[in-house]
Design a protein around this motif. Structure first.
Motif, PDB file in Angstrom:
ATOM      1  N   SER A   1      50.245  47.812  42.849  1.00 39.01           N
ATOM      2  CA  SER A   1      49.945  49.178  42.420  1.00 39.01           C
ATOM      3  C   SER A   1      48.447  49.427  42.308  1.00 39.01           C
ATOM      4  CB  SER A   1      50.595  49.462  41.069  1.00 39.01           C
ATOM      5  OG  SER A   1      51.997  49.269  41.112  1.00 39.01           O
ATOM      6  N   PHE A   2      47.692  48.391  41.988  1.00 41.26           N
ATOM      7  CA  PHE A   2      46.264  48.588  41.715  1.00 41.26           C
ATOM      8  C   PHE A   2      45.514  49.080  42.942  1.00 41.26           C
ATOM      9  CE2 PHE A   2      47.693  45.739  38.382  1.00 41.26           C
ATOM     10  CZ  PHE A   2      47.154  46.343  37.260  1.00 41.26           C
ATOM     11  N   ASP A   3      45.748  48.451  44.098  1.00 49.01           N
ATOM     12  CA  ASP A   3      45.062  48.882  45.316  1.00 49.01           C
ATOM     13  C   ASP A   3      45.512  50.280  45.731  1.00 49.01           C
ATOM     14  OD1 ASP A   3      43.549  46.601  45.518  1.00 49.01           O
ATOM     15  OD2 ASP A   3      44.936  45.584  46.864  1.00 49.01           O
ATOM     16  N   LEU A   4      46.816  50.564  45.585  1.00 51.52           N
ATOM     17  CA  LEU A   4      47.322  51.869  45.982  1.00 51.52           C
ATOM     18  C   LEU A   4      46.740  52.985  45.109  1.00 51.52           C
ATOM     19  CD1 LEU A   4      51.080  51.043  46.633  1.00 51.52           C
ATOM     20  CD2 LEU A   4      49.385  51.686  48.350  1.00 51.52           C
TER      21      LEU A   4
ATOM     22  N   SER B   1      38.720  52.561  38.135  1.00 52.11           N
ATOM     23  CA  SER B   1      38.427  51.576  37.097  1.00 52.11           C
ATOM     24  C   SER B   1      39.677  50.867  36.578  1.00 52.11           C
ATOM     25  CB  SER B   1      37.702  52.257  35.929  1.00 52.11           C
ATOM     26  OG  SER B   1      38.528  53.255  35.347  1.00 52.11           O
ATOM     27  N   LEU B   2      40.828  51.149  37.176  1.00 48.19           N
ATOM     28  CA  LEU B   2      42.075  50.518  36.745  1.00 48.19           C
ATOM     29  C   LEU B   2      42.015  49.021  37.024  1.00 48.19           C
ATOM     30  CD1 LEU B   2      44.843  51.448  35.578  1.00 48.19           C
ATOM     31  CD2 LEU B   2      45.689  51.504  37.923  1.00 48.19           C
ATOM     32  N   LEU B   3      42.202  48.223  35.987  1.00 50.24           N
ATOM     33  CA  LEU B   3      42.065  46.783  36.120  1.00 50.24           C
ATOM     34  C   LEU B   3      43.380  46.092  35.784  1.00 50.24           C
ATOM     35  CD1 LEU B   3      38.626  46.272  34.328  1.00 50.24           C
ATOM     36  CD2 LEU B   3      39.039  46.430  36.787  1.00 50.24           C
ATOM     37  N   GLY B   4      43.607  44.958  36.421  1.00 49.94           N
ATOM     38  CA  GLY B   4      44.788  44.166  36.122  1.00 49.94           C
ATOM     39  C   GLY B   4      44.672  42.808  36.765  1.00 49.94           C
ATOM     40  N   ARG B   5      45.519  41.899  36.341  1.00 49.82           N
ATOM     41  CA  ARG B   5      45.516  40.565  36.929  1.00 49.82           C
ATOM     42  C   ARG B   5      46.941  40.025  36.897  1.00 49.82           C
ATOM     43  NH1 ARG B   5      42.156  36.685  33.022  1.00 49.82           N
ATOM     44  NH2 ARG B   5      42.876  35.169  34.570  1.00 49.82           N
ATOM     45  N   PRO B   6      47.257  39.116  37.804  1.00 53.83           N
ATOM     46  CA  PRO B   6      48.617  38.566  37.818  1.00 53.83           C
ATOM     47  C   PRO B   6      48.845  37.586  36.675  1.00 53.83           C
ATOM     48  CG  PRO B   6      47.263  37.490  39.475  1.00 53.83           C
ATOM     49  CD  PRO B   6      46.432  38.602  38.905  1.00 53.83           C
ATOM     50  N   VAL B   7      50.071  37.550  36.201  1.00 51.11           N
ATOM     51  CA  VAL B   7      50.493  36.572  35.201  1.00 51.11           C
ATOM     52  C   VAL B   7      51.750  35.893  35.727  1.00 51.11           C
ATOM     53  CG1 VAL B   7      51.305  36.220  32.850  1.00 51.11           C
ATOM     54  CG2 VAL B   7      49.527  37.901  33.299  1.00 51.11           C
ATOM     55  N   LYS B   8      51.755  34.578  35.680  1.00 53.92           N
ATOM     56  CA  LYS B   8      52.910  33.818  36.166  1.00 53.92           C
ATOM     57  C   LYS B   8      53.805  33.442  34.990  1.00 53.92           C
ATOM     58  CE  LYS B   8      54.152  29.503  38.529  1.00 53.92           C
ATOM     59  NZ  LYS B   8      53.650  28.331  39.273  1.00 53.92           N
ATOM     60  N   GLY B   9      55.097  33.629  35.156  1.00 50.54           N
ATOM     61  CA  GLY B   9      56.060  33.219  34.141  1.00 50.54           C
ATOM     62  C   GLY B   9      57.110  32.305  34.733  1.00 50.54           C
ATOM     63  N   GLN B  10      57.371  31.199  34.060  1.00 47.32           N
ATOM     64  CA  GLN B  10      58.408  30.270  34.506  1.00 47.32           C
ATOM     65  C   GLN B  10      59.537  30.235  33.479  1.00 47.32           C
ATOM     66  OE1 GLN B  10      57.068  26.430  36.161  1.00 47.32           O
ATOM     67  NE2 GLN B  10      54.980  27.042  35.582  1.00 47.32           N
TER      68      GLN B  10
END
Length: 301
Positions: free
Chosen positions: A215-218, A225-234
């Motif tokens: 969504s961020f690139d789109l 200025s919309l910021l985000g980062r991936p979070v991995k969940g196991q």
């Protein structure tokens, strides 16, 4: 993409996870001409997880956002029944409650405040729910007494659902009235149209972007200025055969959730730094061991 999209839609939804599927469900009920675009398979990302915990915010420091979430949790029960009735699917929903073990003496005072607040704010229409303090486990070894030296709180509002069962049911519910395009990434969005990989341009009246990290690139042209980062969940599923009405247990980041087939979901990690987003490793082993320490009923699963 098994069909060609129309040149325009009332509503375009980008992202076919659980949020996109719910949006499509309500859109078709409202009579909107709707298209759903998913770059992979529907619910193939985080929405295809294992836990399915449905829990309210803590009742202290109540605000409008917490109330909104509470109303959603309460109304979900009827919505699930509606979808199951129309599709014949099983979403694995049950309101089983939740146990929060108390591991420190100072937690008891906080728990009393939360219990009192729950009686005041955990309500909507004719529905009222509560949180109470108790000294013994709900069921022997669920959790083990040594993991709750100062007792526990138990609520009667928390529920669980099978994430894959829910997304499958939602897909069935919208299949005949929403144009669904899997393996179809949206490459760009402008105020009135979106672009597909082959250059096709599709107009829309409104658009919902719920494509996870994509969504961020789109959305960058509209919110640079919309910021985000991936979070991995196991998470993991243990092959238990436990009663399906056991409450959810949550302790120090560890969930234990018994699903409708008697298996127990264990989770979950929350990793900001990782090398591979799709593998399991020792961090999951650590979560499973913590769960076994909390609940001997899953120790040999």
């Amino acid at each position: 993409m098994s069909q060609s999209p129309h040149s325009s839609y009332d509503l375009a939804i980008v992202g076919g996870g659980v949020v996109g599927l719910w949006c499509a469900y309500f859109a078709q009920k409202a009579g909107l001409k709707t298209a759903l675009f998913e770059q992979g398979r529907l619910a193939s990302g985080a929405s295809g997880g294992l836990l399915g915990a449905l829990m309210p915010h803590m009742p202290t420091q109540w605000n409008q956002k917490k109330q909104f979430q509470l109303e959603g949790l309460i109304e979900l029960e009827q919505l699930v029944a509606e979808i199951e009735s129309s599709t014949g699917a099983n979403c694995g929903y049950r309101r089983v409650g939740r146990v929060l073990p108390l591991t420190r003496e100072e937690h008891v005072l906080d728990a009393k405040k939360r219990s009192e607040a729950a009686n005041d704010v955990w309500s909507h229409d004719a529905h009222r729910f509560q949180m109470c303090l108790q000294n013994k486990p709900v069921v022997s070894n669920w959790p083990v007494k040594s993991s709750m030296p100062f007792g526990c709180t138990v609520d009667d509002i928390s529920a669980r659902i099978n994430p894959r069962g829910l997304t499958s049911a939602l897909t069935k519910a919208i299949a005949s009235s929403v144009d669904i395009f899997e393996s179809c990434a949206v490459t760009a969005i402008s105020p009135n149209n979106l672009t597909l990989p082959d250059g096709t341009s599709i107009q829309f009246g409104s658009i919902i972007v719920t494509a996870g990290l994509g969504s961020f690139d789109l959305l960058k042209p509209f919110a640079p200025s919309l910021l985000g980062r991936p979070v991995k969940g196991q998470a993991a599923i243990l092959n238990t055969k436990l009663p399906t009405d056991l409450p959810i247990i949550y302790q120090n980041g560890v969930y234990l959730i018994v699903h409708e087939d008697g298996r127990t979901a264990i989770g979950s990690t929350s990793e900001r730094e990782f090398e591979d987003p799709s593998t399991t490793d020792l961090l999951l082993d650590e979560i499973i061991q913590k769960a076994r320490d909390i609940c001997p009923l899953v120790a040999d699963a």
